[in-house]
Scaffold this active site. Structure first.
Site, short mmCIF file in Angstrom:
data_model
loop_
_atom_site.label_atom_id
_atom_site.label_comp_id
_atom_site.label_asym_id
_atom_site.label_seq_id
_atom_site.Cartn_x
_atom_site.Cartn_y
_atom_site.Cartn_z
N SER A 50 0.86 -1.18 0.00
CA SER A 50 0.00 0.00 0.00
C SER A 50 0.90 1.23 0.00
O SER A 50 1.82 1.32 0.82
CB SER A 50 -0.92 -0.01 1.22
OG SER A 50 -1.92 0.95 1.08
N GLU A 51 0.64 2.18 -0.90
CA GLU A 51 1.63 3.23 -1.15
C GLU A 51 1.84 4.19 0.02
O GLU A 51 2.82 4.92 0.05
CB GLU A 51 1.30 4.01 -2.43
CG GLU A 51 0.04 4.84 -2.42
CD GLU A 51 -1.16 4.08 -2.98
OE1 GLU A 51 -1.17 2.83 -2.87
OE2 GLU A 51 -2.07 4.73 -3.50
#
Lengths: 222, 222
Positions: A50-51
């Site tokens: 997840s960025e």
């Protein structure tokens, strides 16, 4: 669960999940793409990045929620054993540097040259591109998961995108509730039709020119 | 002595300054500092931040950078995403503020360049999109890249979990995000921490941000 009981979004998510292989590292966009994790084959290991800075996202625990453990959409998540936290610089080095195997993103428009528009509608909606432009620039496989037509019933798979682009020629695959297209060398190829659709419907709801694969098959979503 | 009370912020932050503010949505934001700033008699700030937070209802529960916008302290926002805060979009459309949208990975790298003594970075992100407008395209070994210039700030306002009295920082889970990179790129770095501990209590192997870049430490207020 039979396909009939699934919503359109769930059907799309379920089909997308079949694209993942054992050991893949994937990034799932906000909204419908996040649903994909519900349908990943339990016999394989797929690592979700997840960025906002988590590698190894899992489902949120019902009992142990932490306010600082969320995905890029702000939803509470858990973390697998062996998962790690990273900063934004490292997160986007992974994304842009080709260390992520697949990204699943929504789309407003995709065209037959593999161009993607999914970040703004001039004069109406300017949320910003967030991480989308980096994800499509650097990820090995870009899967666009979206409903086949928009709310007005208009085609979203076009000859040429009319909205501002997210990137040029980056789309690997389009998965809708009706069909699967592969995109390579500036050409769109229809590879699958959903079992409750047919070629005439796909043609009617797709503006882009596409080739029908010789291996075209219907998928049952099982 | 690096440790300060919030009242001292008025000596450190002035109108017309450029501020970097850490955080991703509502996670990892120096909330005590931002709340105090929103009550200070300052204006026309330029804010460099990932996003402008999530607009809550009622709006007085607003947290993060959105609060500065609500209190009209901001003249320009440089961010990757403003879509979760309708007030940012409203002020942008009404031309009350200027908004520059930057891909999230490019934002991280531009800040890194600003803090690492680099003249800019070359990235494929944004090629062939409106992000490219007005920017130099440089070809390296046959591959095109956009030249993206460094970002720096007068003050970086960041959030960490723990600091020792020198200002060595450790972060908590996904609340790390943009905080470490912003700590490199401002003349004055002010960190808000959950906990202040004695020198020697942090394991040097665990420290993410070294004390030499941290100027002031403020302990979070509940």
């Amino acid at each position: 669960m039979s396909n009939q009981q699934l919503s359109t979004k769930e059907k799309i998510a379920k089909r997308v999940a079949k694209e993942f292989k054992d050991g893949d590292v994937v990034n799932l966009g906000i909204g419908m793409p996040t649903l994909v994790s519900n349908y990943i084959d339990p016999n394989i290991s797929v690592f979700v990045q997840s960025e906002n800075g988590v590698v190894g996202v899992s489902k949120a625990s019902a009992t142990e929620k932490s306010p600082n453990l969320v995905n890029a959409g702000g939803a509470p998540v858990g973390m697998i054993k062996g998962g790690v936290f990273i900063d934004s610089l490292t997160s986007f080095a992974l994304i842009r540097g080709g260390h992520i195997d697949a990204t699943v993103l929504g789309g407003l428009q995709v065209d037959q040259a593999g161009n993607l528009a999914n970040w703004m509608v001039p004069g109406k909606m300017v949320p910003g591109m967030g991480g989308a432009m980096d994800l499509v620039a650097g990820t090995k496989k870009v899967i666009i998961a979206m409903e086949h037509v928009n709310k007005k019933g208009e085609a979203k798979i076009l000859k040429e995108c009319t909205l501002p682009l997210t990137a040029q020629g980056v789309v690997s695959m389009i998965i809708t509730e009706l069909a699967v297209f592969e995109c390579a060398n500036g050409q769109l190829t229809l590879t699958e039709i959903s079992e409750d659709s047919h070629l005439e419907e796909i043609k009617a709801k797709t503006e882009a020119t596409f080739v029908v694969s010789e291996k075209l098959h219907k998928h049952k979503g099982e | 002595m690096k440790v300060i009370k919030k009242e001292e912020l008025s000596n450190l932050i002035k109108s017309n300054q450029t501020l970097m503010i850490g955080g991703f949505m509502s996670i990892g934001i120096p909330e005590t500092i931002v709340n105090y700033l929103s009550e200070m008699p300052i204006q026309d700030l330029t804010i460099i931040t990932n996003d402008t937070g999530v607009l809550k209802n009622p709006v007085d529960e607003q947290i993060g950078v959105g609060k500065l916008l609500l209190h009209k302290k901001v003249q320009k926002v440089i961010a990757s995403h403003i879509g979760m805060n309708a007030e940012t979009g409203r002020q942008m459309i009404a031309k009350e503020i200027e908004v520059e949208l930057i891909p999230q990975g490019t934002l991280a790298e531009r800040i890194h360049a600003g803090g690492a003594g680099l003249g800019g970075i070359l990235t494929p992100t944004g090629l062939g999109t409106i992000v490219q407008e007005g920017k130099e395209v440089i070809t390296v070994d046959g591959q095109e890249y956009l030249l993206e210039k460094p970002l720096q700030a007068d003050v970086a306002l960041i959030k960490a979990h723990k600091a020792d009295t020198y200002g060595n920082l450790v972060y908590h889970q996904a609340a790390r995000n943009f905080n470490p990179v912003m700590a490199l790129a401002a003349k004055t770095v002010i960190v808000e921490v959950d906990e202040l501990i004695e020198l020697g209590e942090l394991n040097p192997e665990e420290v993410i941000t070294p004390f030499i870049v941290v100027d002031k430490i403020l302990v979070k207020e509940d």
